[in-house]
Structure formats: structure tokens, C-alpha cells
Design a protein around this motif. Structure first.
Motif, PDB file in Angstrom:
ATOM      1  N   TRP A  29       0.824  -1.203   0.000  1.00 51.89           N
ATOM      2  CA  TRP A  29       0.000   0.000   0.000  1.00 51.89           C
ATOM      3  C   TRP A  29       0.864   1.262   0.000  1.00 51.89           C
ATOM      4  O   TRP A  29       0.605   2.203  -0.759  1.00 51.89           O
ATOM      5  CB  TRP A  29      -0.947  -0.003   1.201  1.00 51.89           C
ATOM      6  CG  TRP A  29      -1.777   1.225   1.277  1.00 51.89           C
ATOM      7  CD1 TRP A  29      -2.791   1.604   0.428  1.00 51.89           C
ATOM      8  CD2 TRP A  29      -1.664   2.264   2.240  1.00 51.89           C
ATOM      9  NE1 TRP A  29      -3.292   2.805   0.816  1.00 51.89           N
ATOM     10  CE2 TRP A  29      -2.629   3.240   1.929  1.00 51.89           C
ATOM     11  CE3 TRP A  29      -0.837   2.464   3.340  1.00 51.89           C
ATOM     12  CZ2 TRP A  29      -2.780   4.395   2.677  1.00 51.89           C
ATOM     13  CZ3 TRP A  29      -1.009   3.606   4.094  1.00 51.89           C
ATOM     14  CH2 TRP A  29      -1.966   4.559   3.759  1.00 51.89           C
ATOM     15  N   LEU A  30       1.901   1.304   0.832  1.00 60.18           N
ATOM     16  CA  LEU A  30       2.762   2.482   0.889  1.00 60.18           C
ATOM     17  C   LEU A  30       3.508   2.702  -0.417  1.00 60.18           C
ATOM     18  O   LEU A  30       3.566   3.815  -0.941  1.00 60.18           O
ATOM     19  CB  LEU A  30       3.742   2.364   2.057  1.00 60.18           C
ATOM     20  CG  LEU A  30       3.157   2.605   3.438  1.00 60.18           C
ATOM     21  CD1 LEU A  30       4.174   2.253   4.511  1.00 60.18           C
ATOM     22  CD2 LEU A  30       2.704   4.040   3.588  1.00 60.18           C
ATOM     23  N   VAL A  31       4.096   1.632  -0.960  1.00 63.46           N
ATOM     24  CA  VAL A  31       4.851   1.761  -2.204  1.00 63.46           C
ATOM     25  C   VAL A  31       3.915   2.129  -3.360  1.00 63.46           C
ATOM     26  O   VAL A  31       4.227   3.002  -4.179  1.00 63.46           O
ATOM     27  CB  VAL A  31       5.646   0.473  -2.503  1.00 63.46           C
ATOM     28  CG1 VAL A  31       6.263   0.517  -3.895  1.00 63.46           C
ATOM     29  CG2 VAL A  31       6.722   0.263  -1.443  1.00 63.46           C
ATOM     30  N   ILE A  79       1.725   6.082  -7.245  1.00 61.80           N
ATOM     31  CA  ILE A  79       0.565   6.819  -7.755  1.00 61.80           C
ATOM     32  C   ILE A  79       0.745   8.323  -7.527  1.00 61.80           C
ATOM     33  O   ILE A  79       0.409   9.138  -8.386  1.00 61.80           O
ATOM     34  CB  ILE A  79      -0.733   6.306  -7.101  1.00 61.80           C
ATOM     35  CG1 ILE A  79      -1.016   4.874  -7.557  1.00 61.80           C
ATOM     36  CG2 ILE A  79      -1.911   7.209  -7.456  1.00 61.80           C
ATOM     37  CD1 ILE A  79      -2.104   4.173  -6.758  1.00 61.80           C
ATOM     38  N   GLY A  80       1.294   8.678  -6.369  1.00 58.48           N
ATOM     39  CA  GLY A  80       1.543  10.097  -6.094  1.00 58.48           C
ATOM     40  C   GLY A  80       2.526  10.706  -7.070  1.00 58.48           C
ATOM     41  O   GLY A  80       2.341  11.836  -7.536  1.00 58.48           O
ATOM     42  N   PHE A  81       3.572   9.975  -7.414  1.00 56.09           N
ATOM     43  CA  PHE A  81       4.548  10.486  -8.379  1.00 56.09           C
ATOM     44  C   PHE A  81       3.950  10.616  -9.781  1.00 56.09           C
ATOM     45  O   PHE A  81       4.308  11.513 -10.533  1.00 56.09           O
ATOM     46  CB  PHE A  81       5.783   9.597  -8.434  1.00 56.09           C
ATOM     47  CG  PHE A  81       6.719   9.790  -7.290  1.00 56.09           C
ATOM     48  CD1 PHE A  81       6.953  11.045  -6.752  1.00 56.09           C
ATOM     49  CD2 PHE A  81       7.388   8.716  -6.748  1.00 56.09           C
ATOM     50  CE1 PHE A  81       7.828  11.223  -5.700  1.00 56.09           C
ATOM     51  CE2 PHE A  81       8.269   8.881  -5.692  1.00 56.09           C
ATOM     52  CZ  PHE A  81       8.486  10.135  -5.163  1.00 56.09           C
ATOM     53  N   LEU A  82       3.049   9.702 -10.125  1.00 59.87           N
ATOM     54  CA  LEU A  82       2.442   9.739 -11.459  1.00 59.87           C
ATOM     55  C   LEU A  82       1.305  10.740 -11.553  1.00 59.87           C
ATOM     56  O   LEU A  82       0.903  11.132 -12.650  1.00 59.87           O
ATOM     57  CB  LEU A  82       1.935   8.348 -11.844  1.00 59.87           C
ATOM     58  CG  LEU A  82       2.999   7.272 -11.998  1.00 59.87           C
ATOM     59  CD1 LEU A  82       2.347   5.929 -12.299  1.00 59.87           C
ATOM     60  CD2 LEU A  82       4.001   7.636 -13.069  1.00 59.87           C
ATOM     61  N   GLY A  83       0.771  11.155 -10.418  1.00 65.24           N
ATOM     62  CA  GLY A  83      -0.342  12.098 -10.399  1.00 65.24           C
ATOM     63  C   GLY A  83       0.117  13.521 -10.202  1.00 65.24           C
ATOM     64  O   GLY A  83       1.244  13.895 -10.539  1.00 65.24           O
ATOM     65  N   ARG A  84      -0.735  14.313  -9.616  1.00 65.08           N
ATOM     66  CA  ARG A  84      -0.469  15.751  -9.485  1.00 65.08           C
ATOM     67  C   ARG A  84       0.622  16.091  -8.484  1.00 65.08           C
ATOM     68  O   ARG A  84       1.044  17.229  -8.405  1.00 65.08           O
ATOM     69  CB  ARG A  84      -1.759  16.483  -9.144  1.00 65.08           C
ATOM     70  CG  ARG A  84      -2.283  16.174  -7.756  1.00 65.08           C
ATOM     71  CD  ARG A  84      -3.562  16.891  -7.487  1.00 65.08           C
ATOM     72  NE  ARG A  84      -4.642  15.988  -7.887  1.00 65.08           N
ATOM     73  CZ  ARG A  84      -5.912  16.257  -7.718  1.00 65.08           C
ATOM     74  NH1 ARG A  84      -6.277  17.385  -7.198  1.00 65.08           N
ATOM     75  NH2 ARG A  84      -6.818  15.402  -8.089  1.00 65.08           N
ATOM     76  N   TYR A 114      -8.284  11.830 -12.180  1.00 66.58           N
ATOM     77  CA  TYR A 114      -8.070  10.425 -12.517  1.00 66.58           C
ATOM     78  C   TYR A 114      -7.157   9.789 -11.477  1.00 66.58           C
ATOM     79  O   TYR A 114      -7.333   8.628 -11.118  1.00 66.58           O
ATOM     80  CB  TYR A 114      -7.468  10.261 -13.920  1.00 66.58           C
ATOM     81  CG  TYR A 114      -8.453  10.495 -15.021  1.00 66.58           C
ATOM     82  CD1 TYR A 114      -9.293   9.477 -15.450  1.00 66.58           C
ATOM     83  CD2 TYR A 114      -8.554  11.738 -15.630  1.00 66.58           C
ATOM     84  CE1 TYR A 114     -10.213   9.686 -16.465  1.00 66.58           C
ATOM     85  CE2 TYR A 114      -9.464  11.962 -16.646  1.00 66.58           C
ATOM     86  CZ  TYR A 114     -10.299  10.935 -17.059  1.00 66.58           C
ATOM     87  OH  TYR A 114     -11.202  11.156 -18.055  1.00 66.58           O
ATOM     88  N   ASP A 115      -6.183  10.577 -11.017  1.00 63.53           N
ATOM     89  CA  ASP A 115      -5.285  10.046  -9.993  1.00 63.53           C
ATOM     90  C   ASP A 115      -6.055   9.727  -8.712  1.00 63.53           C
ATOM     91  O   ASP A 115      -5.778   8.735  -8.047  1.00 63.53           O
ATOM     92  CB  ASP A 115      -4.117  10.993  -9.723  1.00 63.53           C
ATOM     93  CG  ASP A 115      -4.517  12.386  -9.289  1.00 63.53           C
ATOM     94  OD1 ASP A 115      -5.710  12.724  -9.355  1.00 63.53           O
ATOM     95  OD2 ASP A 115      -3.617  13.161  -8.893  1.00 63.53           O
TER      96      ASP A 115
END
Length: 114
Positions: free
Chosen positions: A42-44, A49-54, A68-69
């Protein structure tokens, strides 16, 4: 924030393992690692997802468009939640551990009162 949290948990895990190694076998707590197996994915996953999102700051910013993120986070978190529920310790075991801990605290309180 997630990266800092991940680093802090990793350092804590190292300290925990060192403490376990230095503790006598009979004094070690009974740890159900299977029940905690959802935490690292979950953490990884949240970090990725955080890096790929905003919130990405390392050149991956906004691969996932705004909102979408958030949807990806919701779906990913639900998948991890159902996995976590499937590997959770049985309620009877958790109740027994709580009762054991309460008894240990009561005994320690009684010793301090004497």
C-alpha cells in the motif's frame, strides 16, 4: 509526504528487527507478519501513484491527469483493503492478545503500587 513516511517506517522496521534480535526468545512478542503484509504494497503503491499524479516532483508529474489520480488511489486502496481484510488475524487471537496485554499492565500496576 509519502516518501518521508515510507523512509520513517523503513527505519523503524530496522530498529524493530534489531530489538527483536537482541531480545531473549522467551521475551519476544508473537508477531503475525502475515497480517501486516498489506502495509508495504500500500505504501509503495501510494508513492508510485503520487509520483504519477499531481504530486509527482521527479519528472513524472501528471502522467495521471487531475481527478483520474484520485480514482486510481480509490481503486488501489480498495484492492489493498480487501487484501488486508483477507490476511487479518482472527478476532479470537486479537482478543486473546488484548486480554494478555491488559493482564500484564495490571500486574505491572500492582507491582508499582506495592
Amino acid at each position: 509526504t509519502t516518501l518521508k513516511l515510507l523512509a520513517a517506517i523503513f527505519i523503524g522496521r530496522i530498529l524493530f528487527e534489531v530489538t527483536l534480535a537482541l531480545t531473549k526468545h522467551e521475551d519476544r512478542p508473537d508477531i503475525d507478519w502475515r497480517a501486516a503484509s498489506w502495509i508495504w504494497p500500500w505504501l509503495v503503491g501510494s508513492l508510485i501513484i503520487g509520483f504519477l499524479g499531481r504530486y509527482g516532483n521527479w519528472g513524472f508529474h501528471k502522467v495521471l491527469p487531475d481527478w483520474y489520480d484520485l480514482g486510481v488511489v480509490a481503486v488501489f486502496s480498495l484492492v489493498v483493503f480487501y487484501f488486508a481484510v483477507s490476511v487479518a488475524s482472527p478476532a479470537e487471537r486479537v482478543l486473546a492478545m488484548v486480554e494478555n496485554t491488559q493482564a500484564e499492565f495490571a500486574a505491572a500496576d500492582a507491582e508499582l503500587a506495592d
